[in-house]
Every structure is written in structure tokens, then in C-alpha cells.
Write an enzyme that holds these catalytic residues in place. Structure first.
Site, PDB file in Angstrom:
ATOM      1  N   ASP A 289       0.730  -1.107   0.026  1.00 25.59           N
ATOM      2  CA  ASP A 289      -0.092  -0.020  -0.102  1.00 25.59           C
ATOM      3  C   ASP A 289       0.883   1.334   0.140  1.00 25.59           C
ATOM      4  O   ASP A 289       0.489   2.233  -0.541  1.00 25.59           O
ATOM      5  CB  ASP A 289      -0.766   0.042   1.128  1.00 25.59           C
ATOM      6  CG  ASP A 289      -2.411  -0.680   0.882  1.00 25.59           C
ATOM      7  OD1 ASP A 289      -2.449  -0.821  -0.318  1.00 25.59           O
ATOM      8  OD2 ASP A 289      -3.052  -0.996   1.820  1.00 25.59           O
TER       9      ASP A 289
ATOM     10  N   GLU B  64      -6.262   4.141   1.439  1.00 25.85           N
ATOM     11  CA  GLU B  64      -5.063   3.387   1.543  1.00 25.85           C
ATOM     12  C   GLU B  64      -4.402   3.251   2.870  1.00 25.85           C
ATOM     13  O   GLU B  64      -3.900   2.202   3.145  1.00 25.85           O
ATOM     14  CB  GLU B  64      -4.279   3.691   0.749  1.00 25.85           C
ATOM     15  CG  GLU B  64      -4.604   3.389  -1.308  1.00 25.85           C
ATOM     16  CD  GLU B  64      -4.735   2.190  -1.367  1.00 25.85           C
ATOM     17  OE1 GLU B  64      -4.387   1.217  -0.594  1.00 25.85           O
ATOM     18  OE2 GLU B  64      -5.050   2.013  -2.730  1.00 25.85           O
TER      19      GLU B  64
ATOM     20  N   HIS C 231      -6.231   0.700   4.892  1.00 24.00           N
ATOM     21  CA  HIS C 231      -5.676  -0.660   4.471  1.00 24.00           C
ATOM     22  C   HIS C 231      -4.379  -0.577   5.378  1.00 24.00           C
ATOM     23  O   HIS C 231      -4.291  -1.985   5.884  1.00 24.00           O
ATOM     24  CB  HIS C 231      -5.314  -0.637   2.968  1.00 24.00           C
ATOM     25  CG  HIS C 231      -6.846  -0.457   2.278  1.00 24.00           C
ATOM     26  ND1 HIS C 231      -6.725  -0.527   0.861  1.00 24.00           N
ATOM     27  CD2 HIS C 231      -7.954  -0.266   2.511  1.00 24.00           C
ATOM     28  CE1 HIS C 231      -8.173  -0.262   0.255  1.00 24.00           C
ATOM     29  NE2 HIS C 231      -8.712  -0.316   1.564  1.00 24.00           N
TER      30      HIS C 231
ATOM     31  N   TYR D 132      -3.582  -4.065   7.754  1.00 23.85           N
ATOM     32  CA  TYR D 132      -2.753  -4.999   7.501  1.00 23.85           C
ATOM     33  C   TYR D 132      -1.622  -5.176   8.604  1.00 23.85           C
ATOM     34  O   TYR D 132      -1.211  -6.144   8.905  1.00 23.85           O
ATOM     35  CB  TYR D 132      -1.862  -4.735   6.177  1.00 23.85           C
ATOM     36  CG  TYR D 132      -2.788  -4.991   4.774  1.00 23.85           C
ATOM     37  CD1 TYR D 132      -3.653  -6.097   4.992  1.00 23.85           C
ATOM     38  CD2 TYR D 132      -2.783  -4.056   3.719  1.00 23.85           C
ATOM     39  CE1 TYR D 132      -4.425  -6.390   3.738  1.00 23.85           C
ATOM     40  CE2 TYR D 132      -3.383  -4.358   2.606  1.00 23.85           C
ATOM     41  CZ  TYR D 132      -4.377  -5.406   2.534  1.00 23.85           C
ATOM     42  OH  TYR D 132      -5.305  -5.591   1.616  1.00 23.85           O
TER      43      TYR D 132
ATOM     44  N   GLU E  59      -3.152  -2.467  -9.016  1.00 23.79           N
ATOM     45  CA  GLU E  59      -4.328  -2.615  -8.198  1.00 23.79           C
ATOM     46  C   GLU E  59      -5.202  -3.715  -8.529  1.00 23.79           C
ATOM     47  O   GLU E  59      -5.650  -4.206  -7.744  1.00 23.79           O
ATOM     48  CB  GLU E  59      -4.981  -1.304  -8.467  1.00 23.79           C
ATOM     49  CG  GLU E  59      -4.366   0.154  -7.976  1.00 23.79           C
ATOM     50  CD  GLU E  59      -4.762   1.313  -8.523  1.00 23.79           C
ATOM     51  OE1 GLU E  59      -4.811   2.344  -7.874  1.00 23.79           O
ATOM     52  OE2 GLU E  59      -5.315   1.322  -9.603  1.00 23.79           O
TER      53      GLU E  59
ATOM     54  N   GLU F 214      -9.963  -1.634  -3.595  1.00 22.93           N
ATOM     55  CA  GLU F 214      -9.417  -1.992  -4.844  1.00 22.93           C
ATOM     56  C   GLU F 214     -10.051  -1.959  -5.999  1.00 22.93           C
ATOM     57  O   GLU F 214      -9.452  -1.515  -7.022  1.00 22.93           O
ATOM     58  CB  GLU F 214      -8.294  -2.865  -4.669  1.00 22.93           C
ATOM     59  CG  GLU F 214      -7.405  -2.800  -3.207  1.00 22.93           C
ATOM     60  CD  GLU F 214      -6.507  -1.595  -3.615  1.00 22.93           C
ATOM     61  OE1 GLU F 214      -6.406  -1.163  -4.697  1.00 22.93           O
ATOM     62  OE2 GLU F 214      -5.987  -1.315  -2.328  1.00 22.93           O
TER      63      GLU F 214
ATOM     64  N   HIS G 240     -10.555   1.276  -7.099  1.00 27.66           N
ATOM     65  CA  HIS G 240      -9.394   1.858  -7.649  1.00 27.66           C
ATOM     66  C   HIS G 240      -9.079   1.717  -9.106  1.00 27.66           C
ATOM     67  O   HIS G 240      -8.713   2.352  -9.641  1.00 27.66           O
ATOM     68  CB  HIS G 240      -8.284   1.560  -6.511  1.00 27.66           C
ATOM     69  CG  HIS G 240      -8.497   2.025  -5.145  1.00 27.66           C
ATOM     70  ND1 HIS G 240      -7.784   1.621  -3.824  1.00 27.66           N
ATOM     71  CD2 HIS G 240      -9.487   2.863  -4.642  1.00 27.66           C
ATOM     72  CE1 HIS G 240      -8.355   2.158  -3.007  1.00 27.66           C
ATOM     73  NE2 HIS G 240      -9.418   3.052  -3.216  1.00 27.66           N
TER      74      HIS G 240
END
Length: 321
Positions: A78, A108, A111, A115, A171, A205, A208
Site C-alpha cells: 500500500d 489506503e 488498509h 494489514y 491495483e 481496490e 481503484h
């Protein structure tokens, strides 16, 4: 030039200058995706990742290593995407595109935080063990090949349009096998919250990827686009890298995963993306079967996945991963 034409030109220039200081709708497709992203906002704090800690012990050592590897890559990936976004957004004057990219960069960040939390959970919340693992795995050949390939292709880029092809590949393909591998946990009722986050992130995503395709198709009129041969070459290389990435760490004996189905899904995803930019399929991969965990992923309304908080997701965007 006549006085009338001169006045008209001056007025046009004046209006253009004034337009820099207020919002004017210019890109309805991108504005739709920005609005969809806003409607679908969520926070890393919405998801109690620690609830999944009990499932770590249910993985075999090989499976645990595999998912640690995936989340080490995803945590770093990311940041790579955000760096590219900052560069691309400067190319446009349309506020719809600029506003969209601000929204994308914001999600992002979410994200990346999710993660990191999942990655730590996979190490039993042992931060030192996680740090040692990341230090050892960051030079892994499979991760290194992805990064080196992308850096080389960015250097080779002959046009802005080709850079957008790379963004579509990042992506739409470079996360595909990871998303699918995580989704397989759901079929065994493991890591419920992690799978929840995977649903949300993969849908983000999808937006995106669709946005990159829309910009490539509709807003790069002043830039020369690469020949189809070059695009097919990039897609072929990216798919090979993604499949090798999966195979490099996938457990050889695991009841959790269907590696063949994931590889077929990566190729199918590539064909779908080619269709999005007006090209014929390269792999002619079959559509995933109904049993495939990501086969019917759409950005549509889902409420109360696990009855903690409404995470309603709006829209009907097809997943382009």
C-alpha cells in the site's frame, strides 16, 4: 483577430482562470467512483482484529508462514501504491480526478493500518518477533521480483498512458492471489474478522482499479497510448510474476487452498482488465466457479457481517481485481 474574437478569447481565458478556484463537475464517471468511495468509508478501528487470535493455532506451520508472508507483502504494497498516486494526481487539472485521488489515498491509509494489525496478530501480538520476521523477509526473492519489475517498468515508461497500465496492473493483479488466498479462510470458518477486512479492502481496490481504467480510457487524450503488443507484454509478465509469487510460499499440503483455482483466477482477472481498456483477452481463462471465494465479489450493500457494527457497503461496482 477581430475585436469580437479577441474579447471572446479573453473571456474564455478569464473563465478558465476563475475555474481554478471553485469546483466544476467535469468527470462524471470519476465523480461517481469518488462518491461511492465516500459512501463506503470505513475505519481500521471498526474491526476487532484481536478476535481472530484464537485461529492462529489452527493453522499448520506452513500455512502460518504463508499468511505471514502475504501480510508482510500487503503491508508494504500500500505504501508503494500511495507513492505512485502522489505522482499521478499532479498530471490533472480536473478537480473530480484530484478529489478522487485524495479519497483513494485516505482509504489506503486504513488498509495499511489494518494489514499491520493482522500481521501483528499472526505473531501472537509479539512485536519483536514480527519485526525480526519482516527484516528477514523483506529481501525475499518473490517480493523483490515484484518491486524490481515495477521499478524497471516505471523507468522504461514511454508515456503517462503506459504508467496507467502499470497502475491497473498493481491495483488489479498484484493483490489478486493474496485476496483470494485470504478469502479461502472464510470457507473454513477461520479468521472471520480478517476475512471481513479482506472483503472491504478488495472492494476498495475494485473501485481503484475501475478509476484507473476510466482515466486511461477517457482522460489521457493528450498522451500517446502504448501499442496493444506492449500492453499484452506487460500483462503477461505481471501475471507470471503474480503466479510465481503465490507458488513461492504456498504450502504444498494444505486443505485450505486451491492453488490451481487461484492461478486461474489471476489469469481471468487479467482478461477482464484487458476488456476494461478495450482489448481482447490474453489467457481466455474460464470464469471462476461459484465455489470460488471471490467469484461474486461486488461493491454492493452488505450490513452487519458479524453483528457488531453496520458496515453497509453501497453501489453495484463489479470487482475488477
Amino acid at each position: 483577430m477581430s475585436i469580437e474574437n479577441s474579447k471572446e478569447a479573453a473571456l474564455t481565458a478569464e473563465l478558465s482562470l476563475a475555474g481554478a478556484f471553485f469546483y466544476t463537475p467535469e468527470c462524471p464517471d470519476i465523480e461517481h467512483l469518488r462518491s461511492l468511495s465516500v459512501a463506503n468509508r470505513w475505519l481500521d478501528t471498526d474491526l476487532p482484529i484481536s478476535d481472530d487470535l484464537k485461529d492462529v493455532a489452527k493453522l499448520t506451520p506452513a500455512e502460518r508462514e504463508f499468511y505471514r508472508f502475504l501480510f508482510a507483502f500487503l503491508s508494504a504494497a500500500d505504501d508503494l501504491v500511495n507513492l505512485n498516486l502522489g505522482d499521478l494526481s499532479a498530471l490533472f487539472t480536473q478537480k473530480d480526478i484530484l478529489h478522487y485521488y485524495i479519497e483513494q489515498e485516505s482509504i489506503e491509509v486504513t488498509h495499511s493500518r489494518v494489514y499491520s494489525a493482522i500481521q501483528l496478530m499472526l505473531f501472537g501480538n509479539d512485536a519483536a518477533a514480527r519485526a525480526r520476521y519482516v527484516a528477514s523477509i523483506i529481501g525475499d526473492a518473490a517480493i523483490g521480483r515484484k518491486v524490481a519489475w515495477l521499478q524497471a517498468k516505471v523507468r522504461e515508461c514511454g508515456s503517462v498512458a503506459e504508467k496507467y497500465i502499470l497502475m491497473i496492473l498493481i491495483e488489479g493483479l498484484f493483490f489478486a492471489s493474496s485476496f483470494a488466498s485470504i478469502a479461502y479462510l472464510r470457507t473454513h470458518n477461520l479468521f472471520v474478522v480478517t476475512c471481513q477486512s479482506n472483503d472491504l479492502i478488495s472492494r476498495d481496490e475494485a473501485i481503484h482499479t475501475r478509476a484507473s481504467c476510466c482515466i486511461y480510457n477517457n482522460y489521457l487524450g493528450g498522451f500517446e497510448k502504448p501499442e496493444p503488443k506492449r500492453i499484452y507484454e506487460l500483462f503477461s509478465e505481471a501475471v507470471n510474476i503474480e503466479c510465481e509469487f503465490l507458488l513461492s510460499h504456498a504450502p504444498q499440503y494444505s486443505h485450505l487452498l486451491d492453488i490451481g483455482a487461484i492461478i486461474s483466477y489471476v489469469r481471468y482477472s487479467a482478461d477482464r482488465l484487458l476488456g476494461e481498456i478495450g482489448l481482447s483477452p490474453l489467457f481466455n481463462a474460464p470464469k471462476p466457479s461459484p465455489s470460488f471465494p471471490l467469484a461474486f465479489m461486488t461493491v454492493e450493500k452488505h450490513t452487519n457481517f458479524f453483528e457488531r457494527r453496520s458496515t453497509a457497503y453501497s453501489g453495484t461496482l463489479i470487482n475488477d481485481l
